[in-house]
Design an enzyme around this catalytic site. Structure first.
Site, PDB file in Angstrom:
ATOM      1  N   TYR A 151       7.323  31.123  59.016  1.00  0.00           N
ATOM      2  CA  TYR A 151       6.519  30.160  58.252  1.00  0.00           C
ATOM      3  C   TYR A 151       5.890  30.819  57.025  1.00  0.00           C
ATOM      4  O   TYR A 151       6.041  30.340  55.900  1.00  0.00           O
ATOM      5  CB  TYR A 151       5.442  29.576  59.152  1.00  0.00           C
ATOM      6  CG  TYR A 151       4.606  28.499  58.512  1.00  0.00           C
ATOM      7  CD1 TYR A 151       5.157  27.267  58.187  1.00  0.00           C
ATOM      8  CD2 TYR A 151       3.248  28.704  58.251  1.00  0.00           C
ATOM      9  CE1 TYR A 151       4.388  26.261  57.605  1.00  0.00           C
ATOM     10  CE2 TYR A 151       2.472  27.706  57.677  1.00  0.00           C
ATOM     11  CZ  TYR A 151       3.043  26.487  57.348  1.00  0.00           C
ATOM     12  OH  TYR A 151       2.283  25.495  56.772  1.00  0.00           O
ATOM     13  N   GLY A 154       8.615  32.072  54.665  1.00  0.00           N
ATOM     14  CA  GLY A 154       9.348  30.910  54.170  1.00  0.00           C
ATOM     15  C   GLY A 154       8.590  30.202  53.067  1.00  0.00           C
ATOM     16  O   GLY A 154       9.156  29.825  52.028  1.00  0.00           O
ATOM     17  N   ARG A 217     -12.412  29.921  60.536  1.00  0.00           N
ATOM     18  CA  ARG A 217     -11.536  29.009  59.806  1.00  0.00           C
ATOM     19  C   ARG A 217     -12.416  28.076  58.978  1.00  0.00           C
ATOM     20  O   ARG A 217     -13.610  27.918  59.248  1.00  0.00           O
ATOM     21  CB  ARG A 217     -10.672  28.172  60.764  1.00  0.00           C
ATOM     22  CG  ARG A 217      -9.716  28.983  61.633  1.00  0.00           C
ATOM     23  CD  ARG A 217      -8.605  29.618  60.834  1.00  0.00           C
ATOM     24  NE  ARG A 217      -7.639  30.289  61.686  1.00  0.00           N
ATOM     25  CZ  ARG A 217      -7.711  31.564  62.051  1.00  0.00           C
ATOM     26  NH1 ARG A 217      -8.728  32.323  61.643  1.00  0.00           N
ATOM     27  NH2 ARG A 217      -6.767  32.096  62.815  1.00  0.00           N
ATOM     28  N   ARG A 283     -10.404  32.931  57.449  1.00  0.00           N
ATOM     29  CA  ARG A 283      -9.768  31.973  56.551  1.00  0.00           C
ATOM     30  C   ARG A 283     -10.865  31.229  55.809  1.00  0.00           C
ATOM     31  O   ARG A 283     -11.654  30.497  56.412  1.00  0.00           O
ATOM     32  CB  ARG A 283      -8.947  30.957  57.337  1.00  0.00           C
ATOM     33  CG  ARG A 283      -7.495  31.304  57.522  1.00  0.00           C
ATOM     34  CD  ARG A 283      -6.676  31.156  56.258  1.00  0.00           C
ATOM     35  NE  ARG A 283      -5.286  31.480  56.541  1.00  0.00           N
ATOM     36  CZ  ARG A 283      -4.782  32.690  56.448  1.00  0.00           C
ATOM     37  NH1 ARG A 283      -5.544  33.702  56.080  1.00  0.00           N
ATOM     38  NH2 ARG A 283      -3.500  32.897  56.708  1.00  0.00           N
TER      39      ARG A 283
END
Length: 323
Positions: A151, A154, A217, A283
């Protein structure tokens, strides 16, 4: 009545049966456009599009973007790719093909049609970041051979293709890097933390936290994200991205679990499991670029968005949907 060609477009949304794609389609239809949704339904669901069956400006096509597509359109949003670890690690080779071959096919279509194309990239291009918060000029810290690399790499390759088509062919591109997004129409079994916690809490099952729950996150509600998409797509050709789109308010995973338990009034207990490989510790997007260029920042606070999302999953549960 404005001229159709100047005011309204025929827009292709690949991956449009997915959680984010279906919300984007709703917005585009509200603006008066015609929308062609192309999706192979690997992770998307026709359920997300049920309310559009009688809309004369909506069309669904079952199609895998790893194969070329020949249609007449004025604009493209490329959202096709499984986005949760459970789904993209199920068939990692296909995940990479979807990002890379899918990008090539969508870019080829945009080149033929001489139209603008949007790429839904991801904060995962930053890997497990050593810069915090993450800015667009940070090149990332990605394991190229790990279980998440199908992922991560990609999507990084897809960005490369978009910018090479822009430089080599003058293609009009927009690239957005999406940070953790949640909301109604999430797949109940997609393995992402918000849906996991809500479904576990509603069913009274133990809530699974990986590690000690101190990893952070930043959670963006889907309506805010789609607004960012629309605004980025409407900018001039001088703005290509990549552009971070996400909520800069940071929460630990443990804090998220506490919010879900409180809002569901659940008696679920917390259980702790080892961290998955290459799981990012932090994140948080720097959204200065989006603020300046789009006058955009998220409006929906976490608890407000969680209430809406919990209501959606509670409705599914009451319908005996297999959560």
């Amino acid at each position: 009545m404005p001229n159709y060609k100047s005011a309204y477009k025929r827009i292709l949304v690949s991956g449009g049966a997915g959680f984010i794609g279906s919300h984007l389609i709703d917005r585009l239809l509200e603006q008066g456009h015609e929308v062609l949704c192309a999706d192979n339904l690997f992770t998307g669901s026709k359920r997300n599009l049920d309310h559009l069956h009688d809309n004369p400006r909506f069309e669904f096509m079952r199609h895998d973007v790893t194969f070329p597509l020949y249609v007449e359109i004025d604009e493209i949003y490329n959202l096709a790719c499984p986005a949760s670890p459970v789904h993209y690690q199920h068939d990692p080779v296909q995940t990479t093909k979807t990002s890379v071959s899918g990008a090539i096919n969508m870019l080829g279509l945009a080149k033929r049609m001489k139209c603008r194309i949007f790429q839904a990239s991801t904060s995962e291009v930053y890997g497990d970041p050593t810069m915090h918060p993450q800015k667009e000029d940070y090149w990332g810290n990605v394991n190229p051979i790990g279980t998440r690399s199908c992922y991560d790499e990609g999507k990084r390759c897809a960005e490369t293709l978009f910018f090479d088509y822009h430089r080599q062919h003058g293609l009009d591109i927009k690239v957005a890097r999406i940070f953790n997004t949640y909301g109604t129409r999430m797949h109940p079994a997609d393995g992402r933390v918000v849906s996991n916690f809500i479904v576990q809490a509603l069913k009274g099952d133990p809530i699974t936290i990986y590690g000690e729950g101190q990893q952070t996150r930043s959670f963006c509600y889907v309506d805010d994200l789609v607004e960012g998409f629309i605004r980025l797509m409407a900018t001039g050709t001088d703005i290509t991205g990549p552009m971070n789109l996400g909520n800069p308010v940071e929460f630990s995973i443990r804090e998220l679990a506490d919010h879900v338990l409180d809002l569901t009034n659940s008696s679920s207990k917390l259980v702790f499991e080892p961290l998955p490989d290459d799981d990012p510790q932090q994140r948080k997007p720097d959204i200065s670029f989006a603020k300046d260029a789009l006058d955009w920042e998220p409006q929906v606070q976490l608890r407000e968005g969680l209430v809406k999302t919990i209501g959606y999953f509670d409705h599914l549960l009451r319908q005996n949907y297999a959560l």
